[in-house]
Design an enzyme around this catalytic site. Structure first.
Site, PDB file in Angstrom:
ATOM      1  N   PRO A 279       0.814  -1.219   0.000  1.00  0.00           N
ATOM      2  CA  PRO A 279       0.000   0.000   0.000  1.00  0.00           C
ATOM      3  C   PRO A 279       0.846   1.268   0.000  1.00  0.00           C
ATOM      4  O   PRO A 279       0.346   2.355  -0.307  1.00  0.00           O
ATOM      5  CB  PRO A 279      -0.808  -0.107   1.305  1.00  0.00           C
ATOM      6  CG  PRO A 279      -0.797  -1.554   1.652  1.00  0.00           C
ATOM      7  CD  PRO A 279       0.515  -2.081   1.158  1.00  0.00           C
TER       8      PRO A 279
ATOM      9  N   GLU B   9       1.463  -8.442   8.635  1.00  0.00           N
ATOM     10  CA  GLU B   9       1.535  -7.000   8.867  1.00  0.00           C
ATOM     11  C   GLU B   9       2.577  -6.302   8.006  1.00  0.00           C
ATOM     12  O   GLU B   9       2.884  -5.131   8.223  1.00  0.00           O
ATOM     13  CB  GLU B   9       1.826  -6.720  10.347  1.00  0.00           C
ATOM     14  CG  GLU B   9       0.667  -7.028  11.276  1.00  0.00           C
ATOM     15  CD  GLU B   9      -0.573  -6.202  10.948  1.00  0.00           C
ATOM     16  OE1 GLU B   9      -0.442  -4.969  10.798  1.00  0.00           O
ATOM     17  OE2 GLU B   9      -1.662  -6.784  10.825  1.00  0.00           O
TER      18      GLU B   9
ATOM     19  N   ARG C 288      -2.310  -7.928 -21.379  1.00  0.00           N
ATOM     20  CA  ARG C 288      -3.185  -7.416 -22.431  1.00  0.00           C
ATOM     21  C   ARG C 288      -2.423  -6.571 -23.450  1.00  0.00           C
ATOM     22  O   ARG C 288      -2.889  -6.391 -24.580  1.00  0.00           O
ATOM     23  CB  ARG C 288      -4.327  -6.599 -21.820  1.00  0.00           C
ATOM     24  CG  ARG C 288      -5.319  -7.428 -21.024  1.00  0.00           C
ATOM     25  CD  ARG C 288      -6.334  -6.531 -20.323  1.00  0.00           C
ATOM     26  NE  ARG C 288      -7.120  -5.758 -21.265  1.00  0.00           N
ATOM     27  CZ  ARG C 288      -8.195  -6.214 -21.900  1.00  0.00           C
ATOM     28  NH1 ARG C 288      -8.617  -7.458 -21.699  1.00  0.00           N
ATOM     29  NH2 ARG C 288      -8.862  -5.439 -22.744  1.00  0.00           N
TER      30      ARG C 288
ATOM     31  N   ASP D 290     -10.090   0.281 -24.740  1.00  0.00           N
ATOM     32  CA  ASP D 290     -10.227   0.170 -23.290  1.00  0.00           C
ATOM     33  C   ASP D 290     -10.215   1.546 -22.638  1.00  0.00           C
ATOM     34  O   ASP D 290      -9.584   2.489 -23.139  1.00  0.00           O
ATOM     35  CB  ASP D 290      -9.074  -0.647 -22.693  1.00  0.00           C
ATOM     36  CG  ASP D 290      -9.274  -2.137 -22.870  1.00  0.00           C
ATOM     37  OD1 ASP D 290     -10.404  -2.551 -23.180  1.00  0.00           O
ATOM     38  OD2 ASP D 290      -8.294  -2.886 -22.695  1.00  0.00           O
TER      39      ASP D 290
END
Length: 227
Positions: free
Chosen positions: A87, A114, A152, A167
């Protein structure tokens, strides 16, 4: 493209890649997927890969030695990128997906618990990438998102290359969202397909779609509109 995924749960990666487009891409030799489990590089009878953090805190932290050894067991191709899913990383987007598709190999490190012993960052110096401002139980979902979106962009991966051009966020759409799509029947529960899509006038259809792209982007993602 070769994907090497460092994960404590290799079946999550293998299962996803055994379906649909990812499976076909592997069968055509466009991608290959390999998993490496840090638990295979432990040196105690319980095969510990995590421990309590120094200084005290809730939860467990992934230890450095199994991750280092798992990473070092992977043969590095010359044009490769090592990515840590976290994150705290740079936000992932279509531009990064296209950039990564120019690599020959992506090594993806999936976290659990964690987080990581900081020495993994310091010693292995991965590129840190985040799927967004939220926290997942593990990095496997993030790794699969990267693998899917990067694949892709690989030549021959999609049956119809124009699918990529249309897209959302693509260069062809100048970063806008994709226009709405319709198929049969022409009317369903009082909702009709716009007449312009039925008249066969390709210039009018192209104009309508571009207008819808701009309108939809302004309403849903105004941050994507260049003033």
């Amino acid at each position: 493209m070769r994907y090497d995924v460092i994960t404590l749960f290799p079946d999550i990666i293998k299962d996803y890649c055994s379906y649909s487009i990812m499976k076909r891409g592997a069968e055509k030799g466009i991608i290959s997927v390999n998993t490496v489990n840090p638990r295979d590089f432990t040196h105690d009878k319980h095969r510990h890969v995590d421990d309590t953090p120094y200084g005290g805190s809730s939860g467990m932290v992934l230890m450095a030695p199994p991750v280092f050894e798992a990473y070092e067991s992977i043969e590095r191709l010359e044009n490769s990128e090592f990515i840590m899913l976290t994150p705290q990383g740079e936000p992932y987007n279509q531009k990064i997906a296209k950039e990564l598709s120019a690599k020959e190999q992506l090594i993806l490190l999936c976290g659990r618990y964690e987080g990581f012993d900081e020495r993994i960052r310091l010693g292995l110096k991965p590129r840190e990438i985040s799927l967004g401002d939220y926290v997942l139980t593990g990095g496997e979902l993030g790794a699969l998102c990267i693998m899917d979106s990067v694949s892709r962009h690989l030549e021959g991966f999609l049956n119809k290359e124009e699918s990529l051009l249309n897209d959302s966020f693509s260069d062809e759409l100048e970063g806008r969202l994709e226009h709405p799509q319709y198929t049969r029947p022409q009317e369903y529960r009082g909702m009709k397909v716009p007449e312009v899509l039925l008249n066969g006038n390709h210039a009018e259809i192209a104009k309508f779609r571009k207008e819808q792209q701009i309108l939809r982007t302004k309403i849903r993602r105004p941050d994507l509109i260049n003033d």
